[in-house]
Design a protein around this motif. Structure first.
Motif, PDB file in Angstrom:
ATOM      1  N   UNK A  26     -12.743  24.558 -48.781  1.00  0.00           N
ATOM      2  CA  UNK A  26     -12.945  24.523 -47.333  1.00  0.00           C
ATOM      3  C   UNK A  26     -11.630  24.239 -46.639  1.00  0.00           C
ATOM      4  N   UNK A  27     -11.598  24.485 -45.346  1.00  0.00           N
ATOM      5  CA  UNK A  27     -10.398  24.293 -44.552  1.00  0.00           C
ATOM      6  C   UNK A  27     -10.557  23.103 -43.612  1.00  0.00           C
ATOM      7  N   UNK A  66     -15.378  30.558 -36.374  1.00  0.00           N
ATOM      8  CA  UNK A  66     -14.071  29.966 -36.692  1.00  0.00           C
ATOM      9  C   UNK A  66     -13.703  30.356 -38.116  1.00  0.00           C
ATOM     10  N   UNK A  67     -12.508  30.910 -38.272  1.00  0.00           N
ATOM     11  CA  UNK A  67     -12.072  31.340 -39.600  1.00  0.00           C
ATOM     12  C   UNK A  67     -10.632  30.929 -39.860  1.00  0.00           C
ATOM     13  N   UNK A  68     -10.417  30.290 -40.998  1.00  0.00           N
ATOM     14  CA  UNK A  68      -9.072  30.006 -41.469  1.00  0.00           C
ATOM     15  C   UNK A  68      -8.667  31.138 -42.395  1.00  0.00           C
ATOM     16  N   UNK A  69      -7.471  31.664 -42.182  1.00  0.00           N
ATOM     17  CA  UNK A  69      -6.940  32.742 -43.022  1.00  0.00           C
ATOM     18  C   UNK A  69      -5.979  32.136 -44.023  1.00  0.00           C
ATOM     19  N   UNK A  96      -6.779  29.296 -50.429  1.00  0.00           N
ATOM     20  CA  UNK A  96      -8.030  28.554 -50.224  1.00  0.00           C
ATOM     21  C   UNK A  96      -9.240  29.444 -50.498  1.00  0.00           C
ATOM     22  N   UNK A  97      -9.158  30.693 -50.071  1.00  0.00           N
ATOM     23  CA  UNK A  97     -10.259  31.636 -50.275  1.00  0.00           C
ATOM     24  C   UNK A  97     -10.541  31.834 -51.769  1.00  0.00           C
ATOM     25  N   UNK A  98      -9.482  32.081 -52.546  1.00  0.00           N
ATOM     26  CA  UNK A  98      -9.657  32.302 -53.983  1.00  0.00           C
ATOM     27  C   UNK A  98     -10.172  31.050 -54.690  1.00  0.00           C
ATOM     28  N   UNK A 129     -13.436  30.370 -44.673  1.00  0.00           N
ATOM     29  CA  UNK A 129     -12.081  30.754 -45.066  1.00  0.00           C
ATOM     30  C   UNK A 129     -12.112  32.225 -45.473  1.00  0.00           C
ATOM     31  N   UNK A 130     -11.146  32.978 -44.974  1.00  0.00           N
ATOM     32  CA  UNK A 130     -11.004  34.387 -45.311  1.00  0.00           C
ATOM     33  C   UNK A 130      -9.633  34.628 -45.926  1.00  0.00           C
TER      34      UNK A 130
END
Length: 154
Positions: A18-19, A5-8, A12-14, A41-42
Motif C-alpha cells: 500500500x501507499x 486516488x492512485x499512487x504510481x 510498490x505495485x509489484x 497503487x498502479x
C-alpha cells in the motif's frame, strides 16, 4: 462527491504494498465530504494509467482523481503526459500553484511536471509522490479543488 486516488509506483505495485500517500490523501478527502470510490497503487505505465483514468472519468464513477508520483523527469514519469493527453481542457494554474508552494521547501520542485485537467466533468490532478509533499500540496489546493468539483457537478 466521489474521488479516486492512485499512487504510481511500479515497485510498490509489484510488491503488492500500500501507499502512505494514498492513505493520507484518502483521509483528507473524506474529511471534506468526498467518498473515495477507487484507490490503490498502479505501475508507472502510460497505457495502464490512461485506461484507468479514462474509464473512471467516462463512466462518471468519480468527480475527482488524484495521482501521486511519476511526475518528474525520468522516462517512467508518465502521469503528467497521461493527464495532458486525455484531458478535454487543461488547468495549468493548479500545478503551477503547487510548484510555487513547494519551492518554499525544495528547489527540486522546479523538476515537477505535474498537470491538471478536466475530462468529462472529472477533475484530474497530479501530486508529488512523497506522502508528505502530496499531503501538503493537497492541503494547499483542496478548497479550490472542492470548488471546481462543485462547479463541474452543476
Amino acid at each position: 462527491m466521489k474521488a479516486g486516488i492512485f499512487t504510481l509506483d511500479t515497485g510498490l505495485y509489484k510488491a503488492k504494498k500500500e501507499s502512505a500517500a494514498t492513505a493520507a490523501l484518502k483521509r483528507m478527502l473524506e474529511q471534506v465530504g468526498f467518498e473515495v470510490k477507487a484507490a490503490g497503487v498502479l505501475p508507472e505505465d502510460k497505457k495502464v494509467l490512461s485506461v484507468v483514468l479514462e474509464r473512471l472519468s467516462d463512466t462518471g464513477a468519480v468527480d475527482l482523481i488524484l495521482t501521486t508520483g511519476a511526475v518528474g523527469v525520468e522516462e517512467s514519469d508518465c502521469a503528467p503526459d497521461v493527464v495532458a493527453d486525455i484531458s478535454d481542457r487543461l488547468l495549468p494554474g493548479i500545478p503551477e500553484a503547487v510548484r510555487a508552494y513547494n519551492l518554499r521547501y525544495s528547489k527540486r520542485a522546479i523538476l515537477d511536471r505535474s498537470a491538471a485537467g478536466i475530462r468529462n466533468n472529472t477533475l484530474l490532478v497530479n501530486l508529488p509522490g512523497k506522502a508528505k509533499a502530496a499531503k501538503e500540496s493537497l492541503e494547499f489546493i483542496l478548497p479550490e479543488l472542492v470548488h471546481v468539483v462543485e462547479m463541474l457537478r452543476k
